[in-house]
Design a protein around this motif. Structure first.
Motif, PDB file in Angstrom:
ATOM      1  N   UNK A  90       0.639  -1.572  -0.028  1.00  0.00           N
ATOM      2  CA  UNK A  90      -0.093  -0.274   0.200  1.00  0.00           C
ATOM      3  C   UNK A  90       1.023   1.429  -0.309  1.00  0.00           C
ATOM      4  N   UNK A  91       2.359   1.451   0.540  1.00  0.00           N
ATOM      5  CA  UNK A  91       2.597   2.280   0.563  1.00  0.00           C
ATOM      6  C   UNK A  91       3.411   2.364  -0.816  1.00  0.00           C
ATOM      7  N   UNK A  92       3.513   1.846  -1.731  1.00  0.00           N
ATOM      8  CA  UNK A  92       3.870   1.761  -3.104  1.00  0.00           C
ATOM      9  C   UNK A  92       5.048   0.883  -3.236  1.00  0.00           C
ATOM     10  N   UNK A  93       5.769  -0.023  -2.042  1.00  0.00           N
ATOM     11  CA  UNK A  93       6.695  -1.064  -2.308  1.00  0.00           C
ATOM     12  C   UNK A  93       6.567  -1.943  -3.494  1.00  0.00           C
ATOM     13  N   UNK A  94       7.579  -2.556  -3.796  1.00  0.00           N
ATOM     14  CA  UNK A  94       7.359  -3.852  -5.117  1.00  0.00           C
ATOM     15  C   UNK A  94       7.838  -4.906  -3.275  1.00  0.00           C
ATOM     16  N   UNK A  95       7.090  -5.438  -3.043  1.00  0.00           N
ATOM     17  CA  UNK A  95       7.405  -7.081  -2.099  1.00  0.00           C
ATOM     18  C   UNK A  95       7.497  -8.205  -3.227  1.00  0.00           C
ATOM     19  N   UNK A  96       8.418  -9.032  -2.450  1.00  0.00           N
ATOM     20  CA  UNK A  96       8.751 -10.263  -3.253  1.00  0.00           C
ATOM     21  C   UNK A  96       8.759 -10.672  -1.837  1.00  0.00           C
ATOM     22  N   UNK A  97       8.214 -12.562  -2.173  1.00  0.00           N
ATOM     23  CA  UNK A  97       8.066 -13.129  -0.722  1.00  0.00           C
ATOM     24  C   UNK A  97       8.301 -14.667  -0.843  1.00  0.00           C
ATOM     25  N   UNK A  98       8.758 -15.013   0.211  1.00  0.00           N
ATOM     26  CA  UNK A  98       9.096 -16.341  -0.763  1.00  0.00           C
ATOM     27  C   UNK A  98       8.114 -17.447  -0.418  1.00  0.00           C
ATOM     28  N   UNK A 116      12.681 -25.463   8.034  1.00  0.00           N
ATOM     29  CA  UNK A 116      13.733 -26.604   8.083  1.00  0.00           C
ATOM     30  C   UNK A 116      14.872 -26.019   7.352  1.00  0.00           C
ATOM     31  N   UNK A 117      16.174 -26.577   8.098  1.00  0.00           N
ATOM     32  CA  UNK A 117      17.260 -25.888   7.531  1.00  0.00           C
ATOM     33  C   UNK A 117      17.486 -25.771   5.858  1.00  0.00           C
ATOM     34  N   UNK A 118      17.059 -26.830   5.244  1.00  0.00           N
ATOM     35  CA  UNK A 118      16.918 -27.165   3.842  1.00  0.00           C
ATOM     36  C   UNK A 118      15.648 -25.697   3.165  1.00  0.00           C
ATOM     37  N   UNK A 119      14.419 -25.155   4.203  1.00  0.00           N
ATOM     38  CA  UNK A 119      14.109 -24.297   3.558  1.00  0.00           C
ATOM     39  C   UNK A 119      14.815 -23.581   3.606  1.00  0.00           C
ATOM     40  N   UNK A 120      15.232 -23.081   4.769  1.00  0.00           N
ATOM     41  CA  UNK A 120      16.079 -21.901   4.865  1.00  0.00           C
ATOM     42  C   UNK A 120      16.931 -21.091   3.924  1.00  0.00           C
ATOM     43  N   UNK A 121      17.663 -22.173   3.187  1.00  0.00           N
ATOM     44  CA  UNK A 121      18.791 -21.679   2.161  1.00  0.00           C
ATOM     45  C   UNK A 121      17.866 -21.803   1.111  1.00  0.00           C
ATOM     46  N   UNK A 122      17.209 -23.019   0.612  1.00  0.00           N
ATOM     47  CA  UNK A 122      16.379 -22.792  -0.577  1.00  0.00           C
ATOM     48  C   UNK A 122      15.560 -21.669  -0.792  1.00  0.00           C
ATOM     49  N   UNK A 123      14.113 -20.853   0.188  1.00  0.00           N
ATOM     50  CA  UNK A 123      13.760 -19.143  -0.122  1.00  0.00           C
ATOM     51  C   UNK A 123      14.232 -18.279   0.193  1.00  0.00           C
ATOM     52  N   UNK A 124      15.506 -18.244   0.716  1.00  0.00           N
ATOM     53  CA  UNK A 124      16.474 -17.565   0.545  1.00  0.00           C
ATOM     54  C   UNK A 124      17.304 -16.961  -0.497  1.00  0.00           C
ATOM     55  N   UNK A 125      17.648 -18.297  -0.901  1.00  0.00           N
ATOM     56  CA  UNK A 125      18.894 -17.562  -2.646  1.00  0.00           C
ATOM     57  C   UNK A 125      16.963 -17.374  -3.947  1.00  0.00           C
ATOM     58  N   UNK A 126      16.159 -18.205  -3.372  1.00  0.00           N
ATOM     59  CA  UNK A 126      14.873 -17.575  -4.213  1.00  0.00           C
ATOM     60  C   UNK A 126      14.359 -16.148  -4.235  1.00  0.00           C
ATOM     61  N   UNK A 127      14.739 -15.946  -3.050  1.00  0.00           N
ATOM     62  CA  UNK A 127      14.241 -13.988  -2.875  1.00  0.00           C
ATOM     63  C   UNK A 127      15.160 -13.437  -2.571  1.00  0.00           C
ATOM     64  N   UNK A 128      16.733 -13.928  -2.991  1.00  0.00           N
ATOM     65  CA  UNK A 128      17.442 -13.084  -3.145  1.00  0.00           C
ATOM     66  C   UNK A 128      18.001 -12.732  -4.539  1.00  0.00           C
ATOM     67  N   UNK A 129      17.679 -14.064  -5.365  1.00  0.00           N
ATOM     68  CA  UNK A 129      17.775 -14.035  -7.290  1.00  0.00           C
ATOM     69  C   UNK A 129      16.974 -12.319  -7.632  1.00  0.00           C
TER      70      UNK A 129
END
Ligand SMILES: C[C@H](O)[C@@H](O)[C@@H](O)C(=O)CO
Length: 472
Positions: free
Chosen positions: A37-45, A51-64
């Motif tokens: 609503x404030x006009x930012x572009x939001x990128x969600x996991x 889980x530990x595996x999701x931590x890396x996978x989702x962070x990489x997805x967002x970082x991309x």
């Protein structure tokens, strides 16, 4: 507006996470909605991290998606090693966020993650509470704004036209340090390009621009010697050459040496620099381009960061004189102040009616127009990157610009160089403190209060924040 990533963290026990998943997503939805609503572009996991595996996978997805800021949303007790793995996979700025709810220990989760990141020296920010509270949203937004300003430097190109002007050590920085610390590359371009190419600019464009200036400025004061239509057109040609160089070399920001070669033998760069920094020129509205007088590198870098905060032109000025009797500074410049500062209007005509083009004075034998005006009043944040024993620090102070009746303005300006642009500043810091510690002949400013943003920028860039007076 910033691009903001959100990753939500949860409990690592499957049966606990199952019961919390809906609550987790609910908090995340609210954050995403408030920021959108404030006009930012939001990128969600895609998934809540449990889980530990999701931590890396989702962070990489967002970082991309190269967000300016990634929010680690921790609304419940979340295993801290998830935040550590995700932080490792997130190269950009981080903000830990927890809601303050007695129902679930999100705050405990955030503090555990924060302590873990501290242990490995990872820089991040913290925010807490309900995103529906304006103060909480504002804290997140300030962080996002600062992060976006920092990220905008990453991979950018500074065009350095000419080298060190008149022995100014403070105008020169190390290209190695710039790349290592800010991710900025420096493209060195000889001033000869300005001279050589200025001959190639179509004459009809020069005439049209000159006529626009003659029509919209309060006055163009030709004197047949230091300021002639031909000299003004030479300055306009230099502007067009800079636009060519910016395009060809993909320059994000720049600086022009000018003194002494161009100012003695060609023309001053004041018109060129003023309109590069302005949000318009005689051809219409355009993006501002930070261009520092005297090719001052740390000035340009400061200005580029400030532009990233306010998205306005940024003032470049000499710390020229302190009027002891009135307690005001004359921030004057032997180069330019963007004409926008004359009234800070979106309408160029409104600003230009305060602008006079006067013949250059005795310092500048080649002549040309000095872009004279007095900056419009208002509250400002003043800043400047300097180096102490090679380590970067950011001088910051608050103050306000003042403008008086014409007689007083003239009386004050005649004491220095009348024909240069002036900004009369009352600082919220003592003259003793400023003259006792300030480390440059130049200062920069944007309207508004950005002290908190600058503190965050310093933290993200590992720069020493050096506030004066009320900004200490
Ligand atoms: C008078 C000099 O030529 C000016 O350039 C000087 O006032 C400066 O702008 C120094 O930053």
């Amino acid at each position: 507006m910033a691009r903001i990533g959100i990753i939500t963290f949860s409990d690592g026990r499957d049966f606990v996470h199952r019961d919390l998943a809906e609550f987790d997503r609910g908090v995340e939805n609210k954050i995403a909605q408030a920021l959108t609503e404030k006009g930012h572009e939001v990128v969600r996991a895609e998934e809540v991290v449990w889980t530990n595996e999701l931590a890396t996978r989702e962070a990489r997805r967002v970082a991309d998606m190269r967000p300016d800021l990634t929010i680690f949303n921790i609304p419940v007790w979340a295993f801290p090693h998830f935040a550590m793995l995700a932080a490792h996979a997130t190269p950009g700025p981080l903000l830990l966020f927890s809601s303050l709810s007695p129902q679930y220990p999100g705050m405990v989760g955030m503090l555990a993650a924060a302590g873990s990141l501290d242990q490995i020296g990872r820089v991040y920010g913290r925010a807490w509470g309900s995103i529906e509270e304006p103060a909480v949203l504002e804290r997140v937004e300030v962080f996002a704004r600062a992060a976006a300003a920092v990220r905008s430097l990453d991979g950018s190109i500074f065009g350095r036209i000419g080298g060190r002007p008149m022995g100014m050590y403070t105008a020169v920085s190390s290209t190695d340090q710039w790349m290592e610390k800010f991710g900025v590359d420096v493209e060195e371009i000889d001033q000869w390009e300005l001279v050589r190419r200025s001959e190639t600019i179509e004459k009809s464009r020069l005439r049209a621009a000159r006529e626009w200036l003659e029509k919209h400025a309060a006055g163009v004061h030709y004197d047949g010697k230091q300021l002639t239509p031909e000299l003004l057109e030479r300055q306009i040609a230099s502007y067009y050459v800079m636009r060519e160089l910016i395009e060809e070399w993909h320059l994000d920001f720049s600086g022009i040496k000018a003194q002494p070669e161009l100012t003695t033998h060609f023309a001053t760069m004041d018109v060129t620099e003023a309109f590069l920094n302005d949000p318009y020129d005689w051809d219409g509205p355009k993006e501002t381009h930070v261009c520092a007088t005297e090719a001052d590198m740390d000035a340009a870098l400061t200005m580029q960061l400030l532009k990233g905060l306010s998205h306005t032109p940024v003032l470049f000025a000499d710390v020229r004189h302190y009027h002891t009797d009135r307690g005001i500074w004359d921030l004057c410049n032997s180069g330019q102040h963007a004409t926008w500062f004359a009234a800070r209007s979106d309408d160029p005509a409104e600003n230009m009616k305060h602008v006079n083009l006067y013949p250059e004075g005795f310092y500048f034998r080649a002549g040309g127009a000095s872009v004279h005006h007095v900056a419009a009043p208002g509250d400002f944040t003043f800043a400047r990157l300097t180096r102490l024993k090679g380590r970067y620090r950011m001088h910051v102070m608050l103050g306000s610009l003042e403008r008086y009746d014409q007689a007083t303005n003239d009386f004050l300006m005649k004491q220095s160089d009348y024909n240069w642009p002036h900004a009369f500043a009352r600082m919220e810091a003592s003259v003793e403190e400023i003259l006792g510690r300030y480390g440059s002949n130049h200062i920069h400013a944007i309207p508004g209060n950005y002290v908190e943003d600058l503190r965050i920028i310093c933290k993200l860039l590992d720069i020493d924040y050096d506030g004066f007076g009320s900004a200490a």
